[in-house]
Design an enzyme around this catalytic site. Structure first.
Site, PDB file in Angstrom:
ATOM      1  N   GLU A  88       7.371  -0.784   5.246  1.00 54.56           N
ATOM      2  CA  GLU A  88       6.331  -0.818   4.229  1.00 54.56           C
ATOM      3  C   GLU A  88       4.985  -1.198   4.831  1.00 54.56           C
ATOM      4  O   GLU A  88       4.923  -1.864   5.853  1.00 54.56           O
ATOM      5  CB  GLU A  88       6.685  -1.851   3.154  1.00 54.56           C
ATOM      6  CG  GLU A  88       7.834  -1.449   2.282  1.00 54.56           C
ATOM      7  CD  GLU A  88       9.063  -2.324   2.485  1.00 54.56           C
ATOM      8  OE1 GLU A  88       8.888  -3.493   2.867  1.00 54.56           O
ATOM      9  OE2 GLU A  88      10.175  -1.833   2.277  1.00 54.56           O
ATOM     10  N   VAL A  89       3.938  -0.804   4.146  1.00 53.39           N
ATOM     11  CA  VAL A  89       2.585  -1.150   4.582  1.00 53.39           C
ATOM     12  C   VAL A  89       1.937  -2.004   3.494  1.00 53.39           C
ATOM     13  O   VAL A  89       1.997  -1.668   2.308  1.00 53.39           O
ATOM     14  CB  VAL A  89       1.734   0.104   4.844  1.00 53.39           C
ATOM     15  CG1 VAL A  89       0.369  -0.280   5.362  1.00 53.39           C
ATOM     16  CG2 VAL A  89       2.428   1.015   5.838  1.00 53.39           C
TER      17      VAL A  89
ATOM     18  N   LEU B 291       0.822  -1.205   0.000  1.00 49.82           N
ATOM     19  CA  LEU B 291       0.000   0.000   0.000  1.00 49.82           C
ATOM     20  C   LEU B 291       0.856   1.256   0.000  1.00 49.82           C
ATOM     21  O   LEU B 291       0.454   2.290  -0.512  1.00 49.82           O
ATOM     22  CB  LEU B 291      -0.895   0.036   1.240  1.00 49.82           C
ATOM     23  CG  LEU B 291      -1.987  -1.014   1.352  1.00 49.82           C
ATOM     24  CD1 LEU B 291      -2.649  -0.937   2.710  1.00 49.82           C
ATOM     25  CD2 LEU B 291      -3.023  -0.822   0.260  1.00 49.82           C
ATOM     26  N   GLY B 292       2.011   1.156   0.614  1.00 49.92           N
ATOM     27  CA  GLY B 292       2.844   2.356   0.670  1.00 49.92           C
ATOM     28  C   GLY B 292       4.025   2.171   1.599  1.00 49.92           C
ATOM     29  O   GLY B 292       4.260   1.086   2.141  1.00 49.92           O
TER      30      GLY B 292
ATOM     31  N   ASP C 120       4.264  13.568  15.249  1.00 49.13           N
ATOM     32  CA  ASP C 120       4.493  13.456  13.803  1.00 49.13           C
ATOM     33  C   ASP C 120       3.177  13.583  13.040  1.00 49.13           C
ATOM     34  O   ASP C 120       2.867  12.775  12.161  1.00 49.13           O
ATOM     35  CB  ASP C 120       5.199  12.139  13.477  1.00 49.13           C
ATOM     36  CG  ASP C 120       5.833  12.177  12.090  1.00 49.13           C
ATOM     37  OD1 ASP C 120       5.990  13.285  11.535  1.00 49.13           O
ATOM     38  OD2 ASP C 120       6.170  11.105  11.558  1.00 49.13           O
TER      39      ASP C 120
ATOM     40  N   GLY D 104       5.677   3.516   5.013  1.00 50.89           N
ATOM     41  CA  GLY D 104       5.436   4.297   6.228  1.00 50.89           C
ATOM     42  C   GLY D 104       6.735   4.801   6.813  1.00 50.89           C
ATOM     43  O   GLY D 104       7.801   4.692   6.192  1.00 50.89           O
ATOM     44  N   GLY D 105       6.659   5.343   7.994  1.00 47.51           N
ATOM     45  CA  GLY D 105       7.825   5.924   8.639  1.00 47.51           C
ATOM     46  C   GLY D 105       8.970   4.946   8.799  1.00 47.51           C
ATOM     47  O   GLY D 105      10.122   5.266   8.529  1.00 47.51           O
TER      48      GLY D 105
END
Ligand SMILES: *[C@@H]1O[C@H](CO)[C@@H](O)[C@H](O)[C@H]1NC(C)=O
Ligand SMILES: *[C@@H]1O[C@H](CO)[C@@H](O)[C@H](O)[C@H]1NC(C)=O
Ligand SMILES: *[C@@H]1O[C@H](CO)[C@@H](O)[C@H](O)[C@H]1NC(C)=O
Ligand SMILES: *[C@@H]1O[C@H](CO)[C@@H](O)[C@H](O)[C@H]1NC(C)=O
Ligand SMILES: *[C@@H]1O[C@H](CO)[C@@H](O)[C@H](O)[C@H]1NC(C)=O
Ligand SMILES: *[C@@H]1O[C@H](CO)[C@@H](O)[C@H](O)[C@H]1NC(C)=O
Ligand SMILES: *[C@@H]1O[C@H](CO)[C@@H](O)[C@H](O)[C@H]1NC(C)=O
Ligand SMILES: *[C@@H]1O[C@H](CO)[C@@H](O)[C@H](O)[C@H]1NC(C)=O
Length: 549
Positions: free
Chosen positions: A352-353, A345-346, A464, A348-349
């Site tokens: 990966e997600v 999905l993307g 954040d 993240g900090g």
């Protein structure tokens, strides 16, 4: 796996469940099929009987009264039998009112029937011509009403329900002249199960137990998983709810117990053992979390006086407190297709997600922290611990975590609309954000932040806050996510200092970047930047944005 998921869901949904109190509604009477003629002796007798019930409702002993109106000598068919039974928690006044209202109701509903039975809020009443029903255990006609909403964890709810009802049925049947009992049990730390059982006192202990026992035995057929149900029979009444539907009795005046019979000791024993079983059945999540909260409190208090450098000890406490949220790595692997690129999905900090789907169809957002970054471990534990204690509709829900084979994985609810920055800065979605929607998003974020800062059990500084950390659900409700950098404050603490400034430039407050001061205000600063972005649809360029607006 699913038992665990359910207890987790239970824990996370607790706050949602409490206000959803439904009331049992439905037809609660039954008329016999035969009718009598107008102006007959029978009709006269029915009305005589009902008024006899009504006039005696205020003086009845134990809320029960039976009466017989005999037919004329040469017309024995016109004999009418009747009774009423008030629920054990009804006062004399409520009993009287219930009976007289009930009589009015039953005359309307069954205007010329030779028999009828009606169940009301605090009583039930019955009459019948020719059929002598006193002292007989009768289970027909029977009515069952349920609240169709299901408990979050059907299996454990039904288990607790069955155990509690058995106890309450036994207590009611042994009640003597007032066969009535109630019992409540903690289903979770926020939900309580309330049960009530009652028999008419004219039937024997065994008959009462049979009548209630049959009602209990039928629960899996009628009421599996439902959070409320009532089984109405002429001889017995059984009801359970997840709210206090009865008046709790003041404790009876302490009387010295007469020499205890062997029966009463066995009764006590059964009560104790049921208590133990129920204590075990209460979701362990709650217990472990409470214990760990105490631990954390003590630890924090202790660390004020003496520095505690032990990292390993505290790590043990941290993980054990959230152990019950733990997912199996294989489950996660199969849910995400072994972390396939298609499911990504993307970014993240800290990793990966991925999107995951459990065998039951539940969708997950799986955040896989990069195993190489050493820094991630602390953030990982921080995020699990923080999120496990939080529950708000503007915060993304943590479903669990996985710590296995060097993998550190966080499992969140899946939100199909991804993050706010996709909407603000992505061309195709931008048009979907009307002013009203933007306003609602800002409001939702503010609510979530208020919860973090003021209203939750902890005081949390997110540190954040930015557009990519605001996720949107299908209705574009915002949910704050990514608690890896969150800082937990003591209740009275207003400020902290850090040497390690983390966050996203452009969103960070100047005093935080320069001096490392953390307070609620640093989040508010980020929130301000976010508001400007939401209004302008421009990234971070605050001054440009102000010019543009
Ligand atoms: C019943 O009695 C009332 C008066 O007492 C009368 O008006 C009515 O017609 C009677 N009904 C029948 C069916 O006899
Ligand atoms: C009420 O009950 C008593 C017996 O308990 C009976 O004698 C009396 O007739 C009843 N009252 C009426 C109005 O029927
Ligand atoms: C009430 O019921 C009992 C049996 O349980 C019966 O013996 C008694 O006659 C009844 N009383 C009246 C007034 O019908
Ligand atoms: C009832 O029946 C008896 C005979 O069984 C008779 O003598 C009496 O007159 C009858 N009473 C009435 C009111 O009809
Ligand atoms: C009593 O009712 C039965 C049927 O329910 C009927 O056969 C009988 O004739 C009736 N007796 C009287 C005296 O009305
Ligand atoms: C009484 O019963 C008859 C059927 O036997 C029915 O036609 C009539 O409507 C009923 N009376 C009332 C007031 O409902
Ligand atoms: C249920 O929980 C309350 C507080 O949450 C506690 O006081 C009570 O003792 C508990 N009851 C049982 C039966 O565990
Ligand atoms: C409630 O749970 C039962 C049994 O688990 C299930 O058959 C039923 O479909 C559920 N109903 C709802 C409304 O979820």
């Amino acid at each position: 796996m699913f038992g665990f998921m359910n207890s987790l869901k239970l824990f996370l949904l607790l706050f949602l469940i409490i206000p959803l109190i439904a009331r049992i509604k439905g037809q609660t009477y039954s008329c016999s099929p035969t009718t009598y003629a107008q102006n007959s002796t029978f009709q006269t007798n029915v009305h005589l009987l009902l008024s006899s019930l009504s006039s005696n409702a205020s003086q009845s002993d134990g809320g029960f009264y039976n009466s017989t109106i005999f037919g004329q000598e040469n017309n024995s068919n016109a004999t009418v039998y009747g009774l009423f039974q008030c629920l054990g928690d009804a006062t004399v006044q409520t009993c009287q009112k219930c009976v007289s209202d009930g009589i009015e109701d039953i005359i309307q509903r069954c205007p010329n029937n030779t028999g009828a039975i009606g169940w009301y809020d605090k009583c039930w009443l019955r009459y019948s011509g020719d059929e002598y029903f006193f002292s007989k255990m009768q289970e027909q006609p029977q009515l069952i009403l349920v609240i169709t909403r299901n408990a979050t964890n059907t299996a454990s709810f039904m288990k607790l329900l069955g155990e509690t009802l058995k106890v309450v049925a036994k207590e009611a049947s042994q009640g003597g002249s007032k066969k009535f009992a109630t019992k409540k049990e903690n289903y979770s730390s926020f939900e309580t199960l309330y049960t009530m059982a009652q028999c008419t006192p004219d039937i024997s202990e065994t008959s009462c137990l049979n009548c209630l026992g049959n009602s209990i035995g039928n629960l899996p057929n009628c009421c599996n998983g439902n959070v409320g149900g009532v089984t109405l029979k002429p001889s017995c009444y059984l009801r359970y709810e997840t709210y206090a539907f009865y008046q709790e009795q003041p404790p009876p005046p302490a009387a010295p117990p007469p020499n205890p019979s062997p029966e009463s000791t066995s009764k006590d024993k059964s009560r104790i053992s049921a208590g133990i079983i129920i204590a075990i059945a209460i979701p362990t999540v709650i217990f472990i979390l409470l214990v760990s909260l105490c631990f954390l409190c003590l630890k924090r208090r202790a660390s004020k006086h003496t520095p505690v450098p032990k990292q390993t000890g505290s790590a043990l406490v941290d993980i054990s407190s959230v152990e019950s949220l733990q997912f199996d790595l294989n489950t996660i692997k199969s849910a995400t297709n072994d972390f396939s690129a298609d499911n990504k999905l993307g970014q993240g900090g800290f990793g990966e997600v991925y999107k995951g789907i459990l065998p039951g169809g539940q969708e997950l957002a799986v955040k896989r922290l990069s195993s190489t970054s050493n820094q991630g471990v602390g953030e990982f534990k921080n995020e699990v611990l923080t999120m496990a204690k939080l529950q708000h509709r503007n915060l993304v829900r943590l479903l669990g975590f996985c710590l296995d084979e060097g993998e550190k994985i966080l499992i969140y609810e899946y939100l199909p609309n991804k993050s706010l920055d996709n909407f603000l800065f992505g061309m195709e979605n931008r048009a979907k954000l009307s002013w009203l929607t933007r306003y609602k998003i800002i409001e939702g974020i503010a609510r979530g932040m208020l919860y973090l800062h003021e209203d939750s059990r902890l005081k949390i500084i997110h540190r954040d806050l930015k557009a990519s950390n605001i996720l949107l659900d299908e209705d574009l409700n915002p949910k704050i996510s990514d608690f890896g950098m969150a800082k937990i404050f003591g209740v009275n603490q207003t400020q902290a200092n850090t040497s390690r400034v983390v966050g996203t430039f452009g969103y960070m407050a100047p005093e935080y970047v320069i001096h490392g001061h953390i307070s609620i205000k640093s989040d508010i600063y980020s929130f301000g930047v976010l508001i400007l972005e939401i209004i302008c649809g421009k990234k971070k360029y605050i001054f440009l944005c102000i010019k543009l607006c």
